[in-house]
Design a protein around this motif. Structure first.
Motif, mmCIF file in Angstrom:
data_model
loop_
_atom_site.group_PDB
_atom_site.id
_atom_site.type_symbol
_atom_site.label_atom_id
_atom_site.label_comp_id
_atom_site.label_asym_id
_atom_site.label_seq_id
_atom_site.Cartn_x
_atom_site.Cartn_y
_atom_site.Cartn_z
ATOM 1 N N ILE A 298 0.814 -1.214 0.000
ATOM 2 C CA ILE A 298 0.000 0.000 0.000
ATOM 3 C C ILE A 298 0.846 1.261 0.000
ATOM 4 O O ILE A 298 0.363 2.338 -0.314
ATOM 5 C CB ILE A 298 -1.026 0.039 1.155
ATOM 6 N N ASP B 164 1.064 4.539 -7.271
ATOM 7 C CA ASP B 164 0.185 3.903 -8.258
ATOM 8 C C ASP B 164 0.957 3.371 -9.457
ATOM 9 O O ASP B 164 0.681 2.267 -9.937
ATOM 10 C CB ASP B 164 -0.887 4.885 -8.748
ATOM 11 N N ILE C 245 2.598 0.072 -8.726
ATOM 12 C CA ILE C 245 1.588 -0.988 -8.589
ATOM 13 C C ILE C 245 1.088 -1.405 -9.966
ATOM 14 O O ILE C 245 0.997 -2.600 -10.270
ATOM 15 C CB ILE C 245 0.428 -0.526 -7.691
ATOM 16 N N ILE D 48 -7.266 2.245 -7.810
ATOM 17 C CA ILE D 48 -6.626 1.387 -6.812
ATOM 18 C C ILE D 48 -7.220 1.699 -5.454
ATOM 19 O O ILE D 48 -7.386 2.866 -5.095
ATOM 20 C CB ILE D 48 -5.100 1.611 -6.767
ATOM 21 N N ILE D 49 -7.531 0.660 -4.714
ATOM 22 C CA ILE D 49 -8.007 0.790 -3.338
ATOM 23 C C ILE D 49 -6.948 0.157 -2.440
ATOM 24 O O ILE D 49 -6.527 -0.975 -2.667
ATOM 25 C CB ILE D 49 -9.362 0.076 -3.158
ATOM 26 N N ARG D 50 -6.524 0.890 -1.429
ATOM 27 C CA ARG D 50 -5.520 0.392 -0.481
ATOM 28 C C ARG D 50 -6.204 0.070 0.845
ATOM 29 O O ARG D 50 -6.943 0.892 1.375
ATOM 30 C CB ARG D 50 -4.445 1.453 -0.264
ATOM 31 N N ARG D 51 -5.910 -1.136 1.354
ATOM 32 C CA ARG D 51 -6.513 -1.534 2.629
ATOM 33 C C ARG D 51 -5.625 -2.583 3.290
ATOM 34 O O ARG D 51 -5.328 -3.617 2.680
ATOM 35 C CB ARG D 51 -7.918 -2.081 2.391
ATOM 36 N N TYR E 218 -2.996 -5.040 1.532
ATOM 37 C CA TYR E 218 -3.342 -5.381 0.155
ATOM 38 C C TYR E 218 -3.801 -4.154 -0.615
ATOM 39 O O TYR E 218 -4.300 -3.199 -0.053
ATOM 40 C CB TYR E 218 -4.472 -6.418 0.126
ATOM 41 N N VAL E 219 -3.637 -4.232 -1.937
ATOM 42 C CA VAL E 219 -4.233 -3.250 -2.828
ATOM 43 C C VAL E 219 -5.196 -4.001 -3.742
ATOM 44 O O VAL E 219 -4.955 -5.147 -4.110
ATOM 45 C CB VAL E 219 -3.192 -2.481 -3.675
ATOM 46 N N THR E 220 -6.286 -3.339 -4.075
ATOM 47 C CA THR E 220 -7.226 -3.871 -5.043
ATOM 48 C C THR E 220 -7.168 -2.967 -6.263
ATOM 49 O O THR E 220 -7.387 -1.761 -6.156
ATOM 50 C CB THR E 220 -8.657 -3.903 -4.472
ATOM 51 N N VAL E 221 -6.832 -3.567 -7.392
ATOM 52 C CA VAL E 221 -6.758 -2.828 -8.653
ATOM 53 C C VAL E 221 -8.027 -3.158 -9.428
ATOM 54 O O VAL E 221 -8.363 -4.328 -9.606
ATOM 55 C CB VAL E 221 -5.502 -3.201 -9.457
ATOM 56 N N GLY F 134 -0.775 -8.466 -2.910
ATOM 57 C CA GLY F 134 -0.059 -8.277 -1.660
ATOM 58 C C GLY F 134 1.258 -9.037 -1.728
ATOM 59 O O GLY F 134 1.557 -9.700 -2.722
#
Length: 116
Positions: free
Chosen positions: A4, A8, A11, A73-76, A79-82, A102
């Motif tokens: 995270i 961007d 990633i 991109i969502i960071r949490r 992990y990142v969700t693309v 991740g």
């Protein structure tokens, strides 16, 4: 390193080729190649028989367009969700592609991948 914290651009340099491979190997129905970058926890949860049935039954899974659009991109947590806008070569419309990345043993791995 926590993914995270990556910018961007870094990633996407990792995620885009992974997504392109998933599209390619899904279209080919190549389970081994499709899962080669999965994390050990994701591969353990991926039932080879069910995935094989999905490849065999799903017109969408066998007809994904190699042309996709990055949405964000969502960071949490760790992990990142693309997110991608995905199209089919046979079915009209658009789908949401989700790629969760991740680190596992110092290497970026896929922890989730879906098309909605």
């Amino acid at each position: 390193m926590n993914i995270i914290e990556m910018p961007d651009e870094e990633i996407l340099a990792i995620a885009n080729p992974m997504w392109a491979d998933l599209v390619k190997y899904s279209n080919e129905g190549n389970y081994g190649a499709f899962t080669r970058q999965f994390s050990s926890s994701f591969i353990a949860g991926a039932n080879e028989v069910e995935m094989g049935k999905q490849f065999a039954r799903s017109e969408l899974a066998k007809a994904l367009s190699p042309d996709y659009e990055y949405l964000g991109i969502i960071r949490r947590g760790e992990y990142v969700t693309v997110l991608y806008k995905q199209r089919s070569t046979k079915k009209p419309g658009e789908w949401l592609g989700r790629l969760v990345l991740g680190y596992e043993k110092d290497k970026v791995r896929i922890f989730g991948a879906t098309i909605f």
